[in-house]
Design an enzyme around this catalytic site. Sequence first.
Site, short mmCIF file in Angstrom:
data_model
loop_
_atom_site.label_atom_id
_atom_site.label_comp_id
_atom_site.label_asym_id
_atom_site.label_seq_id
_atom_site.Cartn_x
_atom_site.Cartn_y
_atom_site.Cartn_z
N GLU A 133 0.82 -1.20 0.00
CA GLU A 133 0.00 0.00 0.00
C GLU A 133 0.86 1.26 0.00
OE1 GLU A 133 -4.06 -0.93 2.28
OE2 GLU A 133 -2.29 -1.61 3.40
N GLU A 153 -4.39 -9.67 3.40
CA GLU A 153 -5.21 -9.46 4.59
C GLU A 153 -6.47 -10.32 4.63
OE1 GLU A 153 -2.88 -5.63 4.05
OE2 GLU A 153 -3.81 -7.13 2.79
#
Length: 280
Positions: A133, A153
Amino acid sequence: MTDAAMQPDAPIQTGNAPDLVVKGMADIRVERRGRCLEVTIDRPDAMNSLRTEHHHALDAVWSGFEADDDLWVAILTGAGTRAFCVGSDLKAAASGILPSAPASGFAGFTNRFARTKPVIAAVNGAAMGGGFETMLACDLAIAQDSAVFGLPEVKVGLFAAAGGVERLVQHLGRKRALEIVLTGRTITADEALALGLVNRVVADGETLGAARELADTLAANSPKSIAASKAALNEYDRTGSLEESMANSLELLQPLMGSADFREGVDAFVARRPPQWRNA
C-alpha cells in the site's frame, strides 16, 4: 520468500505519539543526496516491517521533506535484499499491542493526499500488505526482478485499509483490482510491470541505482513545475471531474508564468544551456 512476507497487517489505529519519533528513528535511515532525500527502512531481520514508533518517525521524516525547499524528490526503500516492507510487525501485535499510526497513515505516508514532491519507491524485495500500500501511494516505482507484491489481509479476516483497495481500483479498474484484493494472491515483478503498478523492473541489486537515476532526471526539471503537476493531479483525484481539474490547472499555471524559474527555463532554452533552477 519466508512466511513472514505473506502475513497481512494488523489493524492500524490512528493517534498522536510525538514521543515515539526519536525511538523509531533508530530503524529509519535518512540521507540527503543533492536534491534527493533517501529514506531507508532499516529492519532487514524483520523484513522491514513496521511498528507504531516507525509510523510516527516516518511521519516526521515526510513532513520535514515537504517543508524543505532544497529537497525536490525522495526515494523510499528497505534495507537488505529480501524485503521493501512486509507491512506491520505482527510480533508486536501478537503481544496484544495493536499498531498505531498518525493521521498521515501507514509509514506516515499513505494518507498524504496533498503531496507536491515526487516520491520514488525502490522495491528491493517483498512489498506485502501495508508495504504494498505504501508503494502504491508513491508516485513512481522501480522493482527488482525478484520482488513480489500482495494484499493477503483477506486470508485472516482483515482487509487492505491503508488505501490498497482504492488505489488498486484506481490503477487497474474494478474487476482486475478486486481479483487481487479478494484472492489475496501474490503478484510477481513482471506482472506488476504489465499491470502498470511499477515503472520498470531491473536486475536484483540494481534497484536503488535505477531509482537514483530517475530521481536525478526529475531533479533536472523545474521543481515548481513538478509541484504544479502534482497539485493538478491531486485535485483530479479529489474531485474526479476533468472540468473542475482543468479549471484548477489554469489557476496553478498563472503563478508559474510569473516565476523566476519560468524566466530561467526560457532563457536556458534559447541559450541552449542547462537551466539553473532556484525553486522560485
